[in-house]
Design a protein around this motif. Structure first.
Motif, PDB file in Angstrom:
ATOM      1  N   GLY A   7      -0.799  26.341  21.518  1.00 19.16           N
ATOM      2  CA  GLY A   7       0.428  26.047  21.759  1.00 19.16           C
ATOM      3  C   GLY A   7       0.862  25.515  20.102  1.00 19.16           C
ATOM      4  N   LEU A   8       0.181  24.366  19.635  1.00 15.04           N
ATOM      5  CA  LEU A   8       0.558  23.917  18.369  1.00 15.04           C
ATOM      6  C   LEU A   8       0.629  24.866  17.233  1.00 15.04           C
ATOM      7  CD1 LEU A   8       0.781  21.529  16.654  1.00 15.04           C
ATOM      8  CD2 LEU A   8      -1.468  21.325  16.428  1.00 15.04           C
ATOM      9  N   ILE A   9      -0.498  26.059  17.405  1.00 13.00           N
ATOM     10  CA  ILE A   9      -0.427  27.095  16.409  1.00 13.00           C
ATOM     11  C   ILE A   9       0.855  27.750  16.336  1.00 13.00           C
ATOM     12  CG2 ILE A   9      -1.787  29.256  15.617  1.00 13.00           C
ATOM     13  CD1 ILE A   9      -4.350  27.600  16.244  1.00 13.00           C
ATOM     14  N   THR A  10       1.305  28.158  17.369  1.00 10.05           N
ATOM     15  CA  THR A  10       2.449  28.913  17.942  1.00 10.05           C
ATOM     16  C   THR A  10       3.495  28.381  17.413  1.00 10.05           C
ATOM     17  OG1 THR A  10       1.272  29.912  19.890  1.00 10.05           O
ATOM     18  CG2 THR A  10       3.839  30.116  19.441  1.00 10.05           C
ATOM     19  N   GLN A  11       3.575  26.919  17.665  1.00 12.48           N
ATOM     20  CA  GLN A  11       4.779  25.822  17.082  1.00 12.48           C
ATOM     21  C   GLN A  11       4.780  26.089  15.590  1.00 12.48           C
ATOM     22  OE1 GLN A  11       4.548  22.267  18.768  1.00 12.48           O
ATOM     23  NE2 GLN A  11       5.056  22.996  20.681  1.00 12.48           N
ATOM     24  N   MET A  12       3.872  26.025  14.928  1.00 16.39           N
ATOM     25  CA  MET A  12       3.610  25.850  13.476  1.00 16.39           C
ATOM     26  C   MET A  12       3.844  27.286  12.921  1.00 16.39           C
ATOM     27  SD  MET A  12       0.226  23.238  13.051  1.00 16.39           S
ATOM     28  CE  MET A  12       0.388  23.118  11.510  1.00 16.39           C
ATOM     29  N   HIS A  13       3.433  28.245  13.442  1.00 16.59           N
ATOM     30  CA  HIS A  13       3.681  29.656  12.889  1.00 16.59           C
ATOM     31  C   HIS A  13       5.055  29.922  13.096  1.00 16.59           C
ATOM     32  CE1 HIS A  13       4.047  33.988  13.295  1.00 16.59           C
ATOM     33  NE2 HIS A  13       3.404  33.898  12.255  1.00 16.59           N
ATOM     34  N   SER A  14       5.880  29.463  13.955  1.00 11.62           N
ATOM     35  CA  SER A  14       7.201  29.785  14.669  1.00 11.62           C
ATOM     36  C   SER A  14       8.239  28.890  13.452  1.00 11.62           C
ATOM     37  CB  SER A  14       7.486  29.405  15.890  1.00 11.62           C
ATOM     38  OG  SER A  14       7.141  30.296  17.006  1.00 11.62           O
ATOM     39  N   ALA A  15       7.550  27.804  13.115  1.00 13.95           N
ATOM     40  CA  ALA A  15       8.374  26.905  12.097  1.00 13.95           C
ATOM     41  C   ALA A  15       8.166  27.348  10.817  1.00 13.95           C
ATOM     42  CB  ALA A  15       7.805  25.489  12.341  1.00 13.95           C
ATOM     43  N   GLY A  16       7.521  28.410  10.389  1.00 10.55           N
ATOM     44  CA  GLY A  16       7.123  28.933   9.243  1.00 10.55           C
ATOM     45  C   GLY A  16       6.193  27.813   8.468  1.00 10.55           C
ATOM     46  N   ILE A  17       5.553  27.339   9.158  1.00  6.89           N
ATOM     47  CA  ILE A  17       4.435  26.476   8.323  1.00  6.89           C
ATOM     48  C   ILE A  17       3.298  27.125   7.439  1.00  6.89           C
ATOM     49  CG2 ILE A  17       2.757  24.560   8.357  1.00  6.89           C
ATOM     50  CD1 ILE A  17       4.527  23.248  10.475  1.00  6.89           C
ATOM     51  N   PRO A  18       3.249  27.247   6.399  1.00  7.39           N
ATOM     52  CA  PRO A  18       2.315  28.068   5.662  1.00  7.39           C
ATOM     53  C   PRO A  18       0.702  27.475   5.861  1.00  7.39           C
ATOM     54  CG  PRO A  18       3.725  26.997   3.812  1.00  7.39           C
ATOM     55  CD  PRO A  18       3.845  26.395   5.354  1.00  7.39           C
ATOM     56  N   TYR A  19      -0.108  28.564   5.995  1.00  8.89           N
ATOM     57  CA  TYR A  19      -1.488  28.292   6.211  1.00  8.89           C
ATOM     58  C   TYR A  19      -2.044  27.213   5.688  1.00  8.89           C
ATOM     59  CZ  TYR A  19      -6.589  29.077   6.590  1.00  8.89           C
ATOM     60  OH  TYR A  19      -7.914  29.008   6.981  1.00  8.89           O
ATOM     61  N   ALA A  20      -1.937  27.193   4.323  1.00  9.98           N
ATOM     62  CA  ALA A  20      -2.750  26.026   3.620  1.00  9.98           C
ATOM     63  C   ALA A  20      -2.179  24.716   4.061  1.00  9.98           C
ATOM     64  CB  ALA A  20      -2.244  26.083   2.103  1.00  9.98           C
ATOM     65  N   GLU A  21      -0.787  24.196   4.283  1.00 10.99           N
ATOM     66  CA  GLU A  21      -0.370  23.225   4.859  1.00 10.99           C
ATOM     67  C   GLU A  21      -0.651  22.913   5.943  1.00 10.99           C
ATOM     68  OE1 GLU A  21       1.798  19.802   4.801  1.00 10.99           O
ATOM     69  OE2 GLU A  21       1.271  20.939   3.132  1.00 10.99           O
ATOM     70  N   ALA A  22      -0.931  24.090   6.992  1.00  8.63           N
ATOM     71  CA  ALA A  22      -1.459  23.790   8.349  1.00  8.63           C
ATOM     72  C   ALA A  22      -2.953  23.071   8.448  1.00  8.63           C
ATOM     73  CB  ALA A  22      -1.486  24.964   9.253  1.00  8.63           C
ATOM     74  N   ILE A  23      -3.468  23.642   7.486  1.00  8.83           N
ATOM     75  CA  ILE A  23      -4.850  23.202   7.262  1.00  8.83           C
ATOM     76  C   ILE A  23      -4.975  21.879   6.603  1.00  8.83           C
ATOM     77  CG2 ILE A  23      -7.300  23.789   5.931  1.00  8.83           C
ATOM     78  CD1 ILE A  23      -6.640  25.535   8.414  1.00  8.83           C
ATOM     79  N   ARG A  24      -4.249  21.562   5.642  1.00  7.13           N
ATOM     80  CA  ARG A  24      -4.026  20.316   5.063  1.00  7.13           C
ATOM     81  C   ARG A  24      -3.739  19.127   6.309  1.00  7.13           C
ATOM     82  NH1 ARG A  24      -3.101  17.618   0.259  1.00  7.13           N
ATOM     83  NH2 ARG A  24      -1.326  16.176   0.307  1.00  7.13           N
ATOM     84  N   GLN A  25      -2.725  19.469   6.978  1.00  6.62           N
ATOM     85  CA  GLN A  25      -2.344  18.653   8.077  1.00  6.62           C
ATOM     86  C   GLN A  25      -3.486  18.260   9.252  1.00  6.62           C
ATOM     87  OE1 GLN A  25       0.251  16.579   7.923  1.00  6.62           O
ATOM     88  NE2 GLN A  25       0.656  17.313   6.016  1.00  6.62           N
ATOM     89  N   PHE A  26      -4.048  19.367   9.254  1.00  2.00           N
ATOM     90  CA  PHE A  26      -5.065  19.187  10.390  1.00  2.00           C
ATOM     91  C   PHE A  26      -6.231  18.524   9.750  1.00  2.00           C
ATOM     92  CE2 PHE A  26      -9.259  20.399  12.127  1.00  2.00           C
ATOM     93  CZ  PHE A  26      -9.281  20.170  13.360  1.00  2.00           C
TER      94      PHE A  26
END
Length: 92
Positions: A7-26
């Motif tokens: 669910g979190l990944i779907t939300q991040m993708h839908s919000a247009g969060i780039p992969y690098a930023e998603a990894i950084r936040q994780f």
């Protein structure tokens, strides 16, 4: 947990969060959680994370995490501060 992560990944993708930023936040959130568990002790946190303490320290710097603030935020306040807060609370 898998469902929550999906669910979190779907939300991040839908919000247009780039992969690098998603990894950084994780990374930031995960490392902060482990540090909190070890009360800011980087040696113990690094061991749990499976990395050398120097690698953890470098990663914290890369993620713009202030290690001093992390350590200070996880310490008990000085006894003089605890007494002041207790005095204020008991006066109410």
């Amino acid at each position: 947990m898998k469902r929550e992560m999906d669910g979190l990944i779907t939300q991040m993708h839908s919000a247009g969060i780039p992969y690098a930023e998603a990894i950084r936040q994780f990374k930031k959130r995960y490392i902060l959680e482990v540090l909190a568990h070890h009360k800011g002790n980087q040696c113990k946190a690094a061991e749990e994370l499976g990395m050398h303490r120097n690698t953890l320290s470098r990663t914290l710097a890369e993620l713009d995490l202030d290690t001093a603030a992390i350590r200070n935020g996880m310490r008990r306040p000085p006894s003089s501060e605890r007494l002041r807060v207790q005095s204020i609370a008991s006066a109410r």
